[in-house]
Design an enzyme around this catalytic site. Structure first.
Site, PDB file in Angstrom:
ATOM      1  N   ARG A   1      45.684  55.605  19.285  1.00  0.00           N
ATOM      2  CA  ARG A   1      46.111  54.556  18.963  1.00  0.00           C
ATOM      3  C   ARG A   1      48.148  55.021  18.677  1.00  0.00           C
ATOM      4  O   ARG A   1      48.643  54.846  18.770  1.00  0.00           O
ATOM      5  CB  ARG A   1      45.955  53.859  17.458  1.00  0.00           C
TER       6      ARG A   1
ATOM      7  N   CYS B   1      39.904  29.712  28.923  1.00  0.00           N
ATOM      8  CA  CYS B   1      39.360  28.805  28.090  1.00  0.00           C
ATOM      9  C   CYS B   1      38.654  29.472  27.414  1.00  0.00           C
ATOM     10  O   CYS B   1      37.261  29.310  26.850  1.00  0.00           O
ATOM     11  CB  CYS B   1      38.333  28.468  28.508  1.00  0.00           C
TER      12      CYS B   1
ATOM     13  N   GLY C   1      42.240  58.337  14.008  1.00  0.00           N
ATOM     14  CA  GLY C   1      41.673  57.283  13.520  1.00  0.00           C
ATOM     15  C   GLY C   1      43.424  56.933  12.804  1.00  0.00           C
ATOM     16  O   GLY C   1      43.452  56.485  12.236  1.00  0.00           O
TER      17      GLY C   1
END
Ligand code: LLP
Length: 409
Positions: free
Chosen positions: A276, A342, A233
């Site tokens: 991360r 889209c 984290g």
């Protein structure tokens, strides 16, 4: 789209710390656009910073952040282990050469088959609910198992990534620990380790330390633990005014805490499982401008990529630095950078000042090494981009662009 891209002053290299004498333009010319580019030196440097900050702890890379085998190999060479959450991740880690003891598996809501397959590969299993503990005990009585706790403290950059507290689906509540002990003893299970993960994208060290204190208090209610895993984290500073989670500060602040616990449980291994922090700053997504539309309210800069390649802005409203590497000195224009998918939410940013982009320009979207390619899809049947690793000897393709044939079946 415009023809060849002009040459750009900006070299590949960013705050991960390396400069390679190859420009973004060279890379796009050689490997095409859009393109994920990672830097090996930066990745190694971040692994080493972590190891130095948390000596005598086991560091398990949360491979969900980015599971490219070449990147995993670098991380393995730097001495880290693996946090895996699925049989697929366990198999990938094994294929890259991680030893079974270096891999920790903690799945959420997994099947009996998956738990069995993971055990078959010799990898330790951590369960995250009483019902999974019960099932594990029925299937594998007399073995050892890890238990994921809900830390009661939640933290994270977005509600979707807060994994502690009453809103989170993960982990056994502290009030249920006695029940867990009962289930374990009924099946002759040994609870050999405890695990928690507070959430993702934490920038404040003190919040993380508080959660560790809570965990260690709970851990005192167990004996003979082989590991206590504090999860990952650790956040990174995506915005210019944000700093990365300070791993050196964490190491300094918790060394006493850990030593005190280790005095009572000398064999325990303390684990952390960041994803991360290790890899986010080492990756850039290069995209090419395919149209510029000056609308009534916004200038939409259309690109050849989109939320299919980088979901974070659309899913969490995440902010990633975006640079115009073709024209860094052009006067800034406030724009929305859009993809070619889209959906109206297919925007990398909105209301952002970027050096005035023109068709054919290459934009660099920074800090996408984590949860970039790993969350990419072939939505709208557009292939996923190639991945290139810039190594000391030069750039190397570590994953080919997905062939159109591969998604047309
Ligand atoms: N350990 C466990 C049990 C986890 O669930 C996670 C992340 C980690 C470690 C690694 O967390 P990190 O150090 O990377 O923050 N897709 C989101 C992040 C989801 C994280 C899920 N679990 C994003 O793009 O921000």
């Amino acid at each position: 789209m415009g023809g060849r891209i002009a040459t750009y002053p900006r070299h590949v290299g960013d705050r991960a710390g390396t400069i390679h004498p190859m420009t973004a333009a060279d890379l796009i010319d050689r490997f095409g656009s859009p393109l994920y580019v990672y830097e090996e030196a930066g990745l190694r440097s971040r692994c080493r910073q972590l190891v130095a900050a948390l000596p005598s702890c086991a560091l398990l890379y949360a491979m969900k952040a980015n599971a490219n085998p070449s990147l995993l190999s670098v991380i393995r060479e730097e001495g880290l282990g693996i946090d895996a959450v699925s049989i697929g991740e366990v198999m990938r880690a094994r294929r890259v050469g991680f030893a079974t003891e270096q891999i920790s598996y903690n799945g959420n809501n997994v099947t009996d088959e998956e738990m069995g397959a993971v055990r078959e590969l010799g990898v330790h299993v951590t369960v995250d609910s009483l019902s999974q503990l019960e099932r594990y005990g029925r299937l594998f009585p007399g073995t050892d198992v890890g238990l994921r706790l809900n830390p009661d403290i939640g933290e994270g950059h977005h509600d979707h990534v807060i994994t502690g507290g009453p809103e989170a689906k993960f982990g056994v509540d502290h009030e249920d620990i006695e029940a867990a002990h009962c289930i374990a003893s009924r099946h002759g299970l040994i609870i050999s380790g405890l695990h928690q993960h507070v959430g993702s994208g934490i920038l404040e060290v003190d919040r993380f330390v508080s959660a560790m204190e809570v965990m260690l208090k709970v851990a005192e209610r167990f004996s003979g633990l082989r590991f206590v895993d504090f999860g990952g984290g650790f956040g990174v500073g995506y915005k210019p005014d944000e700093e990365d989670f300070d791993v050196a500060k964490l190491g300094a602040e918790v060394s006493h805490l850990l030593a005190r616990f280790r005095a009572k449980e000398p064999d325990v291994v303390f684990r952390f499982e960041p994803g991360r922090w290790i890899i986010a700053p080492c990756g850039t997504l290069y995209v090419t401008v395919t149209s510029v539309k000056r609308g009534k309210r916004h200038t939409f800069v259309g690109t050849d990529s989109g939320l299919n390649h980088l979901l974070r802005p659309a899913l969490y409203g995440s902010w990633h630095a975006i640079e115009n590497v073709s024209r860094p000195d052009a006067p800034a224009e406030t724009v929305a950078v859009a993809g070619n998918i889209c959906e109206s939410g297919d925007l990398f940013c909105k209301g952002r000042a970027v050096p005035k982009p023109e068709e054919g320009d290459v934009l660099a979207i920074r800090d996408v090494g984590a949860y970039g390619w790993s969350m990419a899809s072939s939505y709208n049947l557009r292939p996923r981009p190639a991945e290139v690793l810039v190594r000391p000897g030069g750039p190397q393709v570590i994953r080919e662009r997905e062939p159109l044939d591969a998604i047309n079946h």
